[in-house]
Design an enzyme around this catalytic site. Structure first.
Site, mmCIF file in Angstrom:
data_model
loop_
_atom_site.group_PDB
_atom_site.id
_atom_site.type_symbol
_atom_site.label_atom_id
_atom_site.label_comp_id
_atom_site.label_asym_id
_atom_site.label_seq_id
_atom_site.Cartn_x
_atom_site.Cartn_y
_atom_site.Cartn_z
ATOM 1 N N GLY A 53 0.870 -1.000 0.075
ATOM 2 C CA GLY A 53 0.312 -0.025 0.264
ATOM 3 C C GLY A 53 1.067 1.198 0.143
ATOM 4 O O GLY A 53 1.929 1.185 0.554
ATOM 5 N N SER A 54 0.556 2.584 -0.041
ATOM 6 C CA SER A 54 0.956 3.560 -0.319
ATOM 7 C C SER A 54 0.721 4.135 1.188
ATOM 8 O O SER A 54 0.333 3.248 1.548
ATOM 9 C CB SER A 54 0.419 4.551 -1.646
ATOM 10 O OG SER A 54 0.546 4.393 -3.329
ATOM 11 N N GLY A 55 1.371 5.726 1.272
ATOM 12 C CA GLY A 55 1.539 6.069 2.468
ATOM 13 C C GLY A 55 2.790 5.852 3.237
ATOM 14 O O GLY A 55 2.463 6.569 5.071
ATOM 15 N N HIS A 56 4.110 5.057 2.726
ATOM 16 C CA HIS A 56 4.560 4.921 4.359
ATOM 17 C C HIS A 56 6.239 5.049 3.117
ATOM 18 O O HIS A 56 7.092 4.389 3.580
ATOM 19 C CB HIS A 56 4.649 2.860 3.399
ATOM 20 C CG HIS A 56 3.974 1.929 4.317
ATOM 21 N ND1 HIS A 56 3.334 2.132 6.011
ATOM 22 C CD2 HIS A 56 3.107 1.527 3.655
ATOM 23 C CE1 HIS A 56 2.271 1.670 5.456
ATOM 24 N NE2 HIS A 56 1.727 0.890 4.533
ATOM 25 N N ASP A 109 -1.158 -9.079 0.813
ATOM 26 C CA ASP A 109 0.089 -8.766 0.266
ATOM 27 C C ASP A 109 0.547 -10.580 -0.270
ATOM 28 O O ASP A 109 0.927 -10.474 -0.735
ATOM 29 C CB ASP A 109 1.281 -8.077 0.775
ATOM 30 C CG ASP A 109 0.803 -6.385 1.064
ATOM 31 O OD1 ASP A 109 0.586 -5.420 0.375
ATOM 32 O OD2 ASP A 109 1.115 -6.137 1.732
ATOM 33 N N HIS A 219 0.359 0.744 9.761
ATOM 34 C CA HIS A 219 -0.688 1.433 9.501
ATOM 35 C C HIS A 219 -1.633 1.953 11.098
ATOM 36 O O HIS A 219 -3.192 2.506 10.181
ATOM 37 C CB HIS A 219 -1.978 -0.031 8.848
ATOM 38 C CG HIS A 219 -1.308 -0.460 7.772
ATOM 39 N ND1 HIS A 219 -0.373 -2.171 7.933
ATOM 40 C CD2 HIS A 219 -0.831 -0.296 5.986
ATOM 41 C CE1 HIS A 219 -0.315 -2.129 6.252
ATOM 42 N NE2 HIS A 219 -0.084 -1.835 5.691
#
Length: 333
Positions: A53-56, A109, A219
């Site tokens: 996921g994006s955001g890391h 994932d 997250h």
């Protein structure tokens, strides 16, 4: 919510266009949301694929380049990429020696990378192996995982295995090395604040000003416990003690210590935390031989930090020091 964006629904797509403009050494397949080395596939070299996921950021896109990853798949914020993305990325970086999937242990994932490996093998006969990274000591199961979560150890795994891939090591050798680095690593994180997912527009969880969350995931998943706000010295003990209780870090060539910022914590505070952590390691007879301090695996705008410790052997130490040229890590080139 105050964020630099246009439409929350477009934040990942527009960010990928920014990555492409800022880093011409990275190519972007916008349709499939795949980022990969401009020279991929590299003939005769095992391709290394990760993502999530994006955001890391800078994980994962910040670690593409010589000495580290060949490609990553970008999902929506905190959402796994889909198998078709991963299968296409696997094909793009197959230089004839196979592809290693480095998978952070989150249920979506793991499942999607498994399906992608089957698709790639069926369509191209590409040899694929996968290693799941699961270094978090905070919880055995969470809202996002079966078993321990993958967190800070991915930096050590991806850097070390990336250097070994540049040397021409085989797919099976790289998979064994990735498992060895993962097994030598343990991590624990904490949050001072929640993060705000753009599509939601409000904090993921409520954390009063006088409390902190110990053992959070990347997250914003709940951790072991919520405790009153404490000094940096006491917080360091809450993070380091469970790590040292879970594995023996004495011996070998010493340890790699990674103090990661979760997105909104300044370097001033992270180095203060490293000072406290180093003192605890000194007391335990553990010798840091390499360090990394900064925001490398973030959780959007969360304030807090994550500590990851890896026991190095001779091979890991040499591979960590080997040249790397990515947006997030760069030395020796």
């Amino acid at each position: 919510m105050k964020k630099l964006l246009n439409d929350p629904a477009d934040i990942v797509a527009e960010s990928l266009r920014g990555v492409e403009r800022a880093h011409p050494e990275i190519r972007v397949d916008h349709e499939n949301r795949i980022l990969y080395r401009a020279d991929a596939p590299v003939s005769g070299k095992v391709g290394l694929l990760s993502g999530g996921g994006s955001g890391h950021e800078p994980a994962h896109a910040g670690f593409i380049g010589p000495g580290m990853l060949d490609a990553v798949c970008a999902g929506e914020v905190f959402t796994s990429p889909v198998p078709d993305q991963m299968a296409e990325a696997t094909k793009k970086i197959d230089g004839g020696a196979g592809v290693l999937h480095l998978v952070w242990n989150y249920t979506g994932d793991v499942m999607n990378f498994d399906m992608a490996a089957e698709l790639a093998a069926a369509e191209t006969d590409t040899a694929v192996e996968a290693v799941v990274m699961n270094d978090d000591v905070a919880v055995e199961d969470s809202l996002f995982t079966a078993g321990r979560r993958g967190t800070g150890a991915a930096i050590a795994v991806e850097k070390i295995v990336g250097a070994a891939a540049e040397q021409g090591r085989s797919l099976s050798e790289l998979a064994d090395l990735a498992r060895r680095v993962n097994d030598a690593s343990r991590s624990m994180g904490m949050a001072l604040t929640s993060c705000t997912v753009p599509a939601k527009g409000s904090p993921t969880f409520d954390l009063p000003d006088d409390e902190i969350e110990i053992g959070i995931g990347i997250h914003g998943e709940p951790g072991r416990r919520r405790v009153p706000l404490a000094s940096a010295h006491d917080i360091a003990e809450m993070l380091v003690d469970p790590i040292l209780a879970d594995r023996d870090f004495t011996g070998g060539e010493g340890v790699f210590v990674f103090v990661n910022g979760m997105g909104a914590t300044p370097q001033l505070e992270l180095y203060l935390m490293y000072n406290e952590i180093a003192a605890l390691l000194d007391k335990a007879g553990i010798v840091p031989v390499r360090t990394l301090v900064g925001p490398y695996v973030t959780s959007l705008d969360m304030a807090g930090c994550l500590v990851s410790i890896t026991r190095f052997d001779d091979d890991m130490l040499r591979l960590w020091d080997a040249p790397v040229a990515t947006a997030g890590l760069r030395w020796g080139m």
